[in-house]
Design an enzyme around this catalytic site. Structure first.
Site, PDB file in Angstrom:
ATOM      1  N   LYS A   1      -2.478   8.800   5.667  1.00 53.45           N
ATOM      2  CA  LYS A   1      -1.865   7.466   6.384  1.00 53.45           C
ATOM      3  C   LYS A   1      -3.291   6.695   7.128  1.00 53.45           C
ATOM      4  O   LYS A   1      -4.027   7.649   7.656  1.00 53.45           O
ATOM      5  CB  LYS A   1      -0.882   7.508   7.257  1.00 53.45           C
ATOM      6  CG  LYS A   1      -0.265   6.300   7.925  1.00 53.45           C
ATOM      7  CD  LYS A   1       0.933   6.555   8.671  1.00 53.45           C
ATOM      8  CE  LYS A   1       1.341   5.159   9.274  1.00 53.45           C
ATOM      9  NZ  LYS A   1       2.745   5.519  10.129  1.00 53.45           N
TER      10      LYS A   1
ATOM     11  N   SER B   1       6.783   3.177   8.987  1.00 51.09           N
ATOM     12  CA  SER B   1       5.691   2.551   8.731  1.00 51.09           C
ATOM     13  C   SER B   1       4.882   3.446   7.639  1.00 51.09           C
ATOM     14  O   SER B   1       3.939   2.727   7.235  1.00 51.09           O
ATOM     15  CB  SER B   1       5.022   2.375   9.845  1.00 51.09           C
ATOM     16  OG  SER B   1       4.435   3.629  10.672  1.00 51.09           O
TER      17      SER B   1
ATOM     18  N   SER C   1       8.869   6.848  11.454  1.00 52.35           N
ATOM     19  CA  SER C   1       8.051   6.372  10.478  1.00 52.35           C
ATOM     20  C   SER C   1       7.580   7.326   9.314  1.00 52.35           C
ATOM     21  O   SER C   1       6.901   7.243   8.459  1.00 52.35           O
ATOM     22  CB  SER C   1       6.755   5.806  11.215  1.00 52.35           C
ATOM     23  OG  SER C   1       6.883   4.641  11.671  1.00 52.35           O
TER      24      SER C   1
END
Lengths: 485, 481
Positions: free
Chosen positions: A78, A153, A177
């Protein structure tokens, strides 16, 4: 067999027996990224040269006998984990060209274990979002249906893995997330206990809630990843000083004697019918494996969203003050004076959702409002944590749906923040209480979209989550389903 | 300046003391003063994305030390908080400080007021916090330079109770506090370099009134003298304002030492909402009682205790004890001098009169003295053993002060050795008496004053080296014989 379809455990076996080299494996993933990423938009940055160099070193380690279970494994990270000299954007215009001069502890550990970092995955801006639509680099599409969101996310990490553009990915979870996108894309996503994995070098959203974790196809793969990532870090004073167990050794196939709590508040009337049905079937599977189901109550559950949307924006409003255009990151053109520099840099550099949360957070911390909002939210947070402590005297794990429904269409909730916030309703309290939670696939809806279920354990009992998930996956096919692309 | 006798001034001081830790409060960067701009900066103190603070344990020990020295209570569980405001030399956009739960509370120190009264000054709290960087506006047009070297330097903020009633008391408080910090070796106390900074909260009220007046906060006070001048100015300004029917506005005022005036400050400090909240990157600081006990055992003797010992055990006057304990260096100089064989009273006298007199004239501190305590101790020992006279000692001391050097060597090189040999002195006395029959006659007739003349002649004959006591004794004997 296409090597991109292997699990991490299988790939390690192939690499160990020289059935494939790390360079071949990495090249196969890079080729797949080239082919699929334009459709999915899961990666913001692909580091071809870095990945091939790491693969070369991995091959050397297999030759000289220093390979680990992660050596040569292609991983997507990420884009909020700082990677030395590799652009780290946090999904924001503010950091679109930011190249950190330091390495996050998470990526350092991956690199030391010999993993190959393919690139940096797309995400909601500053991890603020549940659909990956707030990214400055455009929305990520769900590999199961590219007209739908992958969740957020960590939407890029989820979509990259679901589309087999990585063998495992790293996400971060502040209010769901990791678990929510894992559920919406048919993956296993683990948010460990707060403090289990170092936050050093992980760009902060809400410091008291943020936690890194692995996203994988199987619980066994997650166990291997967590073993590498977990542990105290002297650079993170909030990381926990506790032994890291061998999570692979503690995996089991039977769950005899395990007591699983079913909290009534997590099965409201509004719950999606197919999700409810999948969870009921999952309970039967768990019973067949030897576990018993116990009805429990977590009475403060309904305060999750308001509590979270006070604490997280409050911390974010402060954490994001450093993006001022002075030392790094985006800076507006021709500032007239200091105030103009601040105002335009931040107005132009941040997206709408980030600004919304900075304003919320600034408001709740303001003089005269602090007691009514922030202090009260901290009290409710303690009550929520106590709810969990109380039920764990009678059960070993909790089972809930991960999300209220399956992946929704792109744009559906984009302009309705409250509807968007409600998609994290089952995951947020786990962060507020600092507990470990894991989402794994447990079914599909009538459109074939994955349904996820969430297991929640007491503090530092990740092995219990992984063991139960592994047993479930030994008895079910859901984690093996793949989207057609 | 004279105060209106109907008013009293109420003062509370906030001191920011930089701690002399080797590294910064939350990272490993050096804290050395005077490096090239931005050479002592890392991603942590420059607040890059994703970095985290790690508390310097040396700082915690220094805070505990300070807390014990001012008899404060030390919280075994304290908490860090963020003070949020935007400023270019504050990289994170917040200062990590302590707010609701500071490490030290309820301390005190004692000062001696103008009329010689010992007065207790309460210390409300001491908390740890991080210093900001520096903005430099000179030498650049339409922009500012930012130097982050100081960013992350550890500070103790020491907040007094509003117990001070005059500029003099404020000055005494600052001197005492600085002296304590220097004794503890936690702060160098250098106000010019900014390692010991003071803001003053000042209000006035009619005598007999119990409620406090509206206060103003004075900043930019970079010496104790400026603190005192600014308070005097401010008290007068407030009294004038009230007397002419005005009222005091609560505000921050900047002292201008050149103009000897203050003006209201505008900008970042005014009407700010700092949005304090607990720092989520640092867990609450928990201190074990054993750690406090260990530090308490290692605490050095502090000025008040030392002065008391000097008075009671060494027989020094209140004044001398005060002077000699006013700084750690002074006390060390005195104690070292005594350890070399000097009598305490003589040592005290020589240090406070001869040495400090000369240092003050040269605008020097005791650390700059060419005379070492070893040398002074030896000089006084020579005098006590009658090897040199007091007069010689002062001459030798002059040489030592100007050029440095060991008293034994100076005695030898300049031929200062005192003659105490009785036979030799007796021979000279005989000679002088023979040469001055008239004076001998006068003495024997009762004009004992001529004794001084005869002693002078003898000293002259010996070039001042004869031991005056021996000279007196022998002369007396011969004259009355």
């Amino acid at each position: 067999m296409d090597p991109t379809q292997l699990s991490l455990v299988q790939a390690h076996a192939w690499l160990s027996s020289r059935q494939i080299s790390a360079r071949e494996l990495t090249a196969a993933f890079l080729e797949r990224i080239d082919r699929l990423n334009p459709r999915i938009n899961a990666y913001i940055t692909v580091d071809r040269e870095g990945a091939m160099a790491a693969a070369q070193r991995a091959d050397d380690r297999f030759r000289n006998g220093t390979a680990t279970p992660l050596t040569g494994i292609p991983i997507g990270v990420k884009d909020l984990f700082c990677t030395e000299n590799l652009t780290t954007t946090c999904g924001s215009k503010m950091l679109a060209r930011f190249r950190p001069p330091y390495e996050s502890t998470v990526t350092r550990k991956l690199k030391e274990a010999g993993a190959v970092i393919l690139g940096k995955t797309n995400m909601d801006e500053f991890a603020m979002g549940s659909s990956n639509e707030t990214s400055f680099f455009g929305p990520v599409r769900n590999p199961w249906d590219t007209e739908r969101i992958p969740g957020g996310s960590s939407g890029g990490s989820a979509a990259a893995l679901a589309a087999r553009m990585a063998m495992a990915t790293i996400g971060s979870d502040t209010g769901g997330s990791i678990r929510q996108p894992a559920a919406l894309t048919g993956l296993t996503g683990l948010k460990p206990t707060y403090g289990r994995i170092s936050r050093f070098g992980m760009i902060a959203f809400a410091s008291s809630l943020d936690q890194a974790g692995p996203m994988t196809w199987t619980a066994e793969d997650a166990a291997i990843m967590l073993r590498v990532l977990a542990g105290h870090d002297p650079k993170d004073s909030t990381s926990i000083q506790a032994e890291v167990p061998d999570y692979v050794n503690t995996l089991v196939n039977r769950l005899d004697g395990l007591r699983i709590g079913i909290p009534e508040e997590y099965f409201p009337d509004s719950l999606d019918r197919e999700t409810r049905h999948a969870l009921e079937e999952a309970q039967q599977v768990l019973r067949d494996l030897g576990a018993s189901m116990v009805s429990v109550s977590l009475p403060h559950t309904r305060y999750a969203i308001p509590t979270y949307y006070i604490i997280a924006p409050a911390e974010a409003s402060s954490n994001l003050a450093r993006y001022d255009g002075i030392r790094f990151g985006y800076r507006c053109e021709d500032p007239k004076d200091l105030k103009d520099l601040y105002t335009r840099t931040r107005s132009e550099g941040f997206g709408a959702e980030v600004k919304r949360r900075i304003m919320l957070g600034t408001y709740v911390l303001s003089s005269g409002y602090y007691d009514a909002y922030y202090r009260k939210a901290q009290k409710v947070r303690r009550l929520i944590a106590r709810d969990f402590q109380d039920v764990y005297t009678g059960v070993d794990l909790l089972l809930t749906p991960t999300t209220p429904g399956t992946a929704f269409p792109l744009g559906e909730k984009k302009d309705d923040p409250v509807a968007m916030y409600l998609s994290d309703i089952f995951t947020i309290n786990v962060n507020l209480a600092g507990l470990p939670g894991l989402s794994l696939p447990c079914g599909r809806d009538h459109q074939g979209l994955p349904i996820g279920m969430q297991l929640i354990a007491p503090v530092l009992k990740e092995e219990r989550l992984l063991a139960a998930a592994h047993a479930f996956q030994s008895a079910t096919p859901w984690h093996q389903r793949k989207p057609e692309l | 300046m004279t105060y209106d006798p109907n008013y009293e001034t109420v003062i509370g001081l906030e001191v920011h003391a930089q701690m002399v830790t080797r590294s910064k409060i939350f990272c490993g960067c050096s804290t050395t003063f005077g490096a090239e701009p931005n050479q002592q900066v890392c991603p942590v103190c420059a607040a890059f994305p994703g970095v985290l603070p790690v508390l310097n344990s040396e700082l915690v020990s220094m805070a505990i030390k300070t807390g014990l020295a001012i008899q404060g209570s030390i919280r075994t569980r304290s908490e860090f908080a963020r003070k949020n405001y935007f400023y270019p030399d504050l990289p994170a956009g917040y200062q990590i400080s302590q707010f609701e739960l500071p490490i030290i509370e309820h301390g005190q120190l004692h000062i001696v007021t103008d009329d010689g009264v010992r007065k207790r000054i309460g210390i409300t709290r001491i908390h740890m916090e991080v210093d900001a960087g520096k903005s430099v506006h000179e030498g650049i047009q339409g922009a500012s330079w930012i130097d982050l070297n100081r960013t992350g330097t550890p500070l103790l903020e020491i907040v007094s109770e509003p117990d001070l009633r005059s500029a003099q008391e404020a000055g005494e408080y600052l001197k005492k506090l600085r002296s304590i910090l220097r004794y503890l070796q936690v702060c160098d106390g250098n106000m010019e370099e900014g390692s010991f900074r003071c803001d003053a909260n000042v209000s006035v009220r009619k005598l007999g009134q119990t409620a406090f007046g509206t206060r103003t906060e004075l900043k930019n006070l970079n010496s104790i003298r400026n603190v005192m001048r600014a308070i005097e100015y401010e008290a007068e300004r407030q009294i004038d304002s009230l007397e002419s029917g005005g009222r005091i506005v609560q505000e921050t005022r900047l002292w201008d030492a050149n103009q000897n005036t203050s003006r209201p400050m505008r900008g970042k400090e005014e009407a700010h909402d700092y949005r304090y909240f607990p720092e989520p990157d640092l867990p609450p600081l928990v201190i074990a009682q054993e750690r406090i006990d260990t530090i308490a055992r290692q605490l050095p003797e502090l000025p008040d205790a030392k002065a008391e010992r000097y008075r009671n055990d060494l027989g020094l006057s209140e004044y001398d004890a005060g002077v000699l304990t006013s700084s750690r260096e002074m006390a060390m100089f005195f104690e070292e001098t005594v350890s070399r064989g000097a009598q305490p009273k003589a040592a005290a006298n020589w240090i406070s009169v001869e040495l400090l007199g000369r240092l003050n004239r040269g605008g020097m501190e005791i650390e700059q003295s060419k005379v070492t305590p070893e040398q002074l101790g030896r000089l006084l020992a020579l005098m006590q053993n009658n090897e040199i006279s007091g007069k010689m000692a002062k001459q030798i001391f002059d040489i030592m002060f100007e050029s440095g050097g060991d008293p034994d060597t100076i005695v030898q090189e300049h031929g200062f050795k005192q003659v105490s040999d009785t036979a030799a002195i007796a021979a000279i006395v005989d000679q002088v008496l023979a040469d001055n029959p008239l004076q001998v006659q006068q003495y024997r007739e009762g004009k004992t004053k001529v004794m001084g003349f005869l002693v002078g002649q003898i000293m002259k004959a010996t070039q001042g080296k004869a031991n005056p006591a021996s000279v007196n004794a022998i002369l007396q004997e011969k004259l009355s014989g």
